[in-house]
Design a protein around this motif. Structure first.
Motif, PDB file in Angstrom:
ATOM      1  N   LEU A   1     -12.763   2.706  -5.964  1.00 13.35           N
ATOM      2  CA  LEU A   1     -11.936   1.582  -5.515  1.00 13.35           C
ATOM      3  C   LEU A   1     -11.584   1.725  -4.033  1.00 13.35           C
ATOM      4  CD1 LEU A   1      -9.352   0.656  -8.262  1.00 13.35           C
ATOM      5  CD2 LEU A   1     -11.183  -0.736  -7.316  1.00 13.35           C
ATOM      6  N   SER A   2     -11.327   2.961  -3.626  1.00 10.79           N
ATOM      7  CA  SER A   2     -11.009   3.173  -2.212  1.00 10.79           C
ATOM      8  C   SER A   2     -12.159   2.707  -1.340  1.00 10.79           C
ATOM      9  CB  SER A   2     -10.754   4.653  -1.933  1.00 10.79           C
ATOM     10  OG  SER A   2      -9.645   5.077  -2.666  1.00 10.79           O
ATOM     11  N   GLU A   3     -13.389   3.027  -1.789  1.00 11.08           N
ATOM     12  CA  GLU A   3     -14.538   2.605  -0.998  1.00 11.08           C
ATOM     13  C   GLU A   3     -14.653   1.074  -0.990  1.00 11.08           C
ATOM     14  OE1 GLU A   3     -18.417   3.552  -2.370  1.00 11.08           O
ATOM     15  OE2 GLU A   3     -19.289   3.400  -0.374  1.00 11.08           O
ATOM     16  N   THR A   4     -14.440   0.459  -2.155  1.00 12.39           N
ATOM     17  CA  THR A   4     -14.503  -1.007  -2.214  1.00 12.39           C
ATOM     18  C   THR A   4     -13.477  -1.631  -1.271  1.00 12.39           C
ATOM     19  OG1 THR A   4     -14.877  -0.644  -4.564  1.00 12.39           O
ATOM     20  CG2 THR A   4     -14.650  -2.913  -3.836  1.00 12.39           C
ATOM     21  N   LEU A   5     -12.267  -1.069  -1.314  1.00  9.04           N
ATOM     22  CA  LEU A   5     -11.201  -1.604  -0.467  1.00  9.04           C
ATOM     23  C   LEU A   5     -11.554  -1.435   1.012  1.00  9.04           C
ATOM     24  CD1 LEU A   5      -8.428  -2.771  -0.022  1.00  9.04           C
ATOM     25  CD2 LEU A   5      -7.419  -0.552  -0.479  1.00  9.04           C
ATOM     26  N   ALA A   6     -12.052  -0.239   1.338  1.00 11.60           N
ATOM     27  CA  ALA A   6     -12.409   0.021   2.733  1.00 11.60           C
ATOM     28  C   ALA A   6     -13.480  -0.971   3.198  1.00 11.60           C
ATOM     29  CB  ALA A   6     -12.896   1.448   2.888  1.00 11.60           C
TER      30      ALA A   6
ATOM     31  N   ALA B   1     -10.096  10.359  -0.547  1.00 14.77           N
ATOM     32  CA  ALA B   1     -10.641   9.015  -0.322  1.00 14.77           C
ATOM     33  C   ALA B   1      -9.521   7.984  -0.291  1.00 14.77           C
ATOM     34  CB  ALA B   1     -11.654   8.680  -1.407  1.00 14.77           C
ATOM     35  N   VAL B   2      -8.570   8.132  -1.228  1.00 20.61           N
ATOM     36  CA  VAL B   2      -7.433   7.199  -1.241  1.00 20.61           C
ATOM     37  C   VAL B   2      -6.651   7.321   0.067  1.00 20.61           C
ATOM     38  CG1 VAL B   2      -5.282   6.589  -2.378  1.00 20.61           C
ATOM     39  CG2 VAL B   2      -7.251   7.223  -3.743  1.00 20.61           C
ATOM     40  N   ALA B   3      -6.407   8.577   0.487  1.00 22.79           N
ATOM     41  CA  ALA B   3      -5.658   8.787   1.730  1.00 22.79           C
ATOM     42  C   ALA B   3      -6.383   8.129   2.902  1.00 22.79           C
ATOM     43  CB  ALA B   3      -5.480  10.277   1.983  1.00 22.79           C
ATOM     44  N   GLY B   4      -7.720   8.223   2.862  1.00 22.32           N
ATOM     45  CA  GLY B   4      -8.515   7.607   3.928  1.00 22.32           C
ATOM     46  C   GLY B   4      -8.296   6.109   3.997  1.00 22.32           C
TER      47      GLY B   4
ATOM     48  N   MET C   1       0.821  -1.202   0.000  1.00 22.17           N
ATOM     49  CA  MET C   1       0.000   0.000   0.000  1.00 22.17           C
ATOM     50  C   MET C   1       0.861   1.262   0.000  1.00 22.17           C
ATOM     51  SD  MET C   1      -2.963   0.860  -0.436  1.00 22.17           S
ATOM     52  CE  MET C   1      -4.417   1.788  -0.080  1.00 22.17           C
ATOM     53  N   ASP C   2       1.997   1.203   0.714  1.00 22.87           N
ATOM     54  CA  ASP C   2       2.912   2.354   0.721  1.00 22.87           C
ATOM     55  C   ASP C   2       3.350   2.691  -0.701  1.00 22.87           C
ATOM     56  OD1 ASP C   2       2.852   2.883   3.345  1.00 22.87           O
ATOM     57  OD2 ASP C   2       4.708   1.822   3.865  1.00 22.87           O
ATOM     58  N   LYS C   3       3.682   1.624  -1.443  1.00 26.56           N
ATOM     59  CA  LYS C   3       4.150   1.847  -2.813  1.00 26.56           C
ATOM     60  C   LYS C   3       3.029   2.408  -3.680  1.00 26.56           C
ATOM     61  CE  LYS C   3       7.986  -1.315  -2.773  1.00 26.56           C
ATOM     62  NZ  LYS C   3       8.553  -2.580  -3.216  1.00 26.56           N
ATOM     63  N   ILE C   4       1.822   1.878  -3.463  1.00 23.94           N
ATOM     64  CA  ILE C   4       0.667   2.379  -4.221  1.00 23.94           C
ATOM     65  C   ILE C   4       0.482   3.867  -3.930  1.00 23.94           C
ATOM     66  CG2 ILE C   4      -1.813   2.125  -4.585  1.00 23.94           C
ATOM     67  CD1 ILE C   4      -0.381  -0.373  -5.373  1.00 23.94           C
ATOM     68  N   LYS C   5       0.665   4.190  -2.655  1.00 26.97           N
ATOM     69  CA  LYS C   5       0.442   5.578  -2.241  1.00 26.97           C
ATOM     70  C   LYS C   5       1.442   6.505  -2.947  1.00 26.97           C
ATOM     71  CE  LYS C   5      -0.263   8.536   1.738  1.00 26.97           C
ATOM     72  NZ  LYS C   5       0.658   9.592   1.296  1.00 26.97           N
ATOM     73  N   GLN C   6       2.701   6.068  -3.003  1.00 26.68           N
ATOM     74  CA  GLN C   6       3.711   6.868  -3.715  1.00 26.68           C
ATOM     75  C   GLN C   6       3.250   7.153  -5.136  1.00 26.68           C
ATOM     76  OE1 GLN C   6       7.427   4.842  -3.710  1.00 26.68           O
ATOM     77  NE2 GLN C   6       7.666   4.930  -1.499  1.00 26.68           N
TER      78      GLN C   6
ATOM     79  N   LEU D   1      -5.835   0.278  -7.613  1.00 26.80           N
ATOM     80  CA  LEU D   1      -5.618   1.714  -7.395  1.00 26.80           C
ATOM     81  C   LEU D   1      -4.432   2.206  -8.220  1.00 26.80           C
ATOM     82  CD1 LEU D   1      -6.158   2.286  -3.573  1.00 26.80           C
ATOM     83  CD2 LEU D   1      -7.384   3.377  -5.435  1.00 26.80           C
ATOM     84  N   ALA D   2      -3.348   1.425  -8.182  1.00 29.44           N
ATOM     85  CA  ALA D   2      -2.162   1.801  -8.953  1.00 29.44           C
ATOM     86  C   ALA D   2      -2.481   1.745 -10.436  1.00 29.44           C
ATOM     87  CB  ALA D   2      -1.001   0.884  -8.614  1.00 29.44           C
ATOM     88  N   GLY D   3      -3.243   0.718 -10.819  1.00 32.12           N
ATOM     89  CA  GLY D   3      -3.612   0.564 -12.226  1.00 32.12           C
ATOM     90  C   GLY D   3      -4.390   1.769 -12.735  1.00 32.12           C
ATOM     91  N   LYS D   4      -5.394   2.185 -11.934  1.00 30.14           N
ATOM     92  CA  LYS D   4      -6.208   3.333 -12.342  1.00 30.14           C
ATOM     93  C   LYS D   4      -5.351   4.592 -12.435  1.00 30.14           C
ATOM     94  CE  LYS D   4      -9.994   0.987 -12.379  1.00 30.14           C
ATOM     95  NZ  LYS D   4     -10.365   0.387 -13.631  1.00 30.14           N
TER      96      LYS D   4
END
Lengths: 224, 522
Positions: free
Chosen positions: A209-214, A129-132, A20-25, A93-96
């Motif tokens: 996607l963030s909502e789905t993941l959450a 939303a992603v940050a959340g 997730m850290d890498k995705i966030k970057q 998330l990274a893909g999008k």
């Protein structure tokens, strides 16, 4: 003793957080990318998009690593299929993000000033939303420590709810954004118009996607 | 008891010189191999008890070794005898050897037992070299069965399939004990989750529950020690003879008075332990935020969020005055929401969980002692059972029907285990203890407590069980209660595989050594 040491598999929860850290970057680069795009600095856009692509690939490697660790015969604190889903969504998330970046490299587009702000706030909402959800994933190891229940789980459930709210807000902004862009229909060629729509859609996917993941993480909780 | 021991030591010389020369050599060999077996037990198994405490940083390696040595020895010395009897007499009736071999019978029994010790010891060393998950108990039982099969024929072995005794009972306890330990640890961990982790204020809850858990652990350990280990103390209680009543009544460990004293002693020790723990954990400060408020805010906040969401929907879907009124309400709601948010701090639970683990560090050390104690009680028999059978028959020059496990044998076994621990076990502990830090103090305590209780019950019932596999079962139980990130179930498969290999391997080696020794001595 050796037997007991062998009994412990590698816990997937820390690697998921690393992933997730890498995705966030990767996602974090959306802001510089869009800024460059809006001032028509296509060289910069190209460069940032490449960087996003590189980070996405790096995240992929972590993903494969976790998927290998989650092989059959592992008994996990969370259902194996749920964990695989979580990783797949994180990967999404990274893909999008990568898709979004690619769309921006296609052509320098004019952005009417009246839309610019809405577009920026739309992106900001999506990133929020992603940050959340990034925060939620950061709580996974504490969740494991409390066995996915108790006050910790309550708090995470609350954070999940927050992401859902953000997603809804992003939707609302997207609606007004679409209205604005249709109002400017005649300013664009068909192609440009279509590209804008694609860009909005990709950006909106981040919040979805963030909502789905959450929600996926919420389903692992033991709530009263 | 003490005078008895001194007399025994003084007469060791007479005791030894009174034997046949062959018997003398065999006694020395038996002692050597018995010690070798005990050494192997100490080198391989003792790390089980302490490894996790070292891994979690609760104990330094040095302290862990000292504590393990004390409790292993105590367990072996005080409670170790029942299981020894099962290994000596539960598998086949030694008296049958007389019928088969006549006068030489005692030599056959002694050689067989020596061969079994050597076979189990060699197999263990091989297994630990290759890192196979074998059990010391399985090795020795397999070896004794192997010897019985060739010396008396398979029909003489008490397979006990019909009446559930002998080998069947022993083998089934190898499966039952891990399952039981898993059930106990699952329940215990669910209880700990409910009483501590799922509480609004886990630290406060842990402080309340911990002394109670200390009490239970101490009470059980002390009660079992004095009930089982101080038989002689109650029987030869010279200090009681001054009292009129006891000069007429024999006092055994099951006598109500003895039971009462035992219980009182256990309760007092438990209370002392509880008080000490309470003082120790008082140092760990409470969570600053009162839980109910903290918890309330979670629910309140959710409601506020919902209200906000709905209001937003209203404001975006309506026009004119309705919309602006909704916006006004929304603004008021935002202020309310931010006020509530200030009162809930998400970082709070993180530090709370760490504090709970710090409290459980003390409990983990205690439960590690408990495991060491139970392990000593159960596993010393693997060396001592055959050893005392061999030495006693050699000394008597005949197979005696009724015998007890001599104290010196228990001491030898205990010392052997401790030396095994000190020479090799610490290395195992050092290298592997670090790798299993996943067993946090709460998890470690739960698994160890469940395993120790199960092992102790088995020891009291005279069942030689695999302590390692019982601990594996206990860890699985915690895993089932969602306490552990990932458990490698392939280990279970390996355990079953080793289970199937160990018994024939022990048996074959024992047969081999038996024939070799027979050629040399008979």
């Amino acid at each position: 003793m050796r037997t007991i040491a062998k009994l412990f598999g590698r816990s997937p929860f820390i690697p998921i957080q690393t992933h997730m850290d890498k995705i966030k970057q990767c996602v974090d680069l959306i802001n510089p990318l869009t800024d460059a795009f809006l001032i028509h600095d296509m060289a910069k856009v190209e460069q940032v998009a490449e960087e996003i692509s590189r980070l996405e690939h790096a995240a992929d490697e972590t993903k494969h690593d976790i998927q290998n660790a989650l092989r059959k015969g592992m008994f996990l604190a969370v259902d194996r299929s749920k964990l695989l889903d979580i990783i797949a969504i994180q990967d999404g998330l990274a893909g999008k993000t990568e898709n979004f970046a690619t769309l921006l490299t296609i052509k320098a587009l004019n952005c009417p000033d009246s839309i610019k702000d809405t577009f920026k706030s739309f992106l900001a909402k999506n990133l929020e939303a992603v940050a959340g959800v990034v925060e939620i994933v950061k709580r996974l190891d504490e969740l494991l420590e409390s066995s996915f229940g108790g006050a910790e789980a309550q708090q995470v459930a609350q954070m999940v709810h927050k992401v859902a709210v953000l997603e809804h807000e992003a939707d609302v902004i997207q609606r007004s954004l679409l209205k604005s862009i249709f109002a400017h229909e005649k300013d664009f060629s068909h192609g440009e118009f279509y590209l804008w729509l694609r860009i909005f859609k990709q950006a909106g996917e981040l919040a979805n996607l963030s909502e789905t993941l959450a929600n996926k993480i919420r389903s692992t909780l033991e709530l009263k | 008891m003490n005078t008895f021991a001194i007399i025994q030591t003084l007469s060791v010389f007479d005791w030894f010189t009174g034997m046949q020369p062959t018997s003398q050599i065999l006694v020395i060999i038996a002692l050597a191999f018995g010690f070798y077996m005990a050494w192997n037990i100490g080198a391989n198994d003792v790390a089980n008890a302490m490894g996790t405490s070292v891994g979690s940083g609760a104990l330094t390696l040095k302290k862990a070794i000292i504590v393990a040595a004390i409790f292993e020895f105590a367990g072996a010395y005080f409670v170790g005898s029942s299981v020894s009897n099962t290994i000596r007499k539960g598998i086949f009736d030694p008296a049958l050897i007389n019928e088969f071999y006549g006068e030489d019978g005692y030599l056959i029994l002694a050689i067989g037992m020596i061969a079994s010790l050597l076979a189990a010891g060699v197999w263990l060393q091989l297994a630990s070299y290759f890192g196979w998950p074998v059990s010391t108990t399985h090795s020795i039982v397999g070896a004794v069965v192997g010897f019985g099969c060739v010396a008396l024929g398979p029909t003489a072995i008490n397979w006990g399939i019909t009446d559930f005794s002998g080998v069947t009972a022993i083998a089934s306890s190898w499966i039952i004990s891990p399952v039981l330990a898993a059930a106990v640890s699952y329940l215990l961990f669910r209880i700990i989750l409910k009483l501590i982790f799922f509480q609004p204020n886990p630290v406060k809850a842990a402080k309340k529950v911990a002394p109670f858990l200390v009490f239970i652990t101490m009470f059980v350990m002390i009660a079992v020690t004095s009930f089982k280990g101080l038989k002689a103390f109650w029987k030869d209680a010279a200090w009681l003879e001054n009292i009129q009543y006891f000069s007429n009544h024999k006092l055994g460990p099951t006598h109500p008075v003895a039971l009462l004293i035992t219980m009182a002693f256990a309760v007092i020790t438990g209370v002392i332990g509880t008080v000490i723990t309470s003082f120790m954990i008082r140092k760990i400060e409470d969570d600053p935020v009162e839980s109910t408020q903290h918890f309330e805010s979670v629910y309140v906040k959710r409601s506020v969020d919902k209200a906000r969401k709905h209001l937003r929907r209203i404001s975006s879907n309506t026009t004119g005055t309705n919309s602006s009124e909704a916006s006004d309400l929304l603004m008021q709601l935002e202020t309310l929401s931010s006020n509530i948010e200030k009162r809930s701090d998400p970082e709070l639970t993180k530090s709370a969980l760490q504090k709970v683990e710090r409290i459980f560090v003390y409990l983990q050390i205690l439960s590690a002692c408990f495991v060491a104690f139970s392990h000593g009680a159960n596993d010393v028999a693997n060396a001592i059972g055959p050893l005392s059978a061999a030495v006693q028959t050699l000394h008597e020059g005949a197979i005696i029907a009724k015998s007890h496990v001599p104290e010196w044998a228990l001491i030898l076994g205990g010392v052997g285990i401790v030396i095994g621990l000190a020479t090799w076990g610490w290395r195992v502990m050092e290298t592997i203890g670090r790798r299993i830090t996943e067993l946090t103090p709460t998890r470690g305590f739960t698994a160890e407590f469940a395993a120790a209780i199960t092992i102790l019950i088995a020891s009291l019932a005279g069942m030689p069980i695999s302590t390692t596999h019982t601990l594996v079962g206990a860890v699985l139980g915690v895993g089932l209660a969602r306490g552990i990130g990932a458990i490698n179930l392939n280990t279970i498969r390996d355990i079953f595989a080793s289970w199937i290999i160990t018994i024939p391997a022990g048996a074959c080696l024992a047969i081999l050594f038996f024939y070799a020794l027979k050629i040399c001595f008979i």
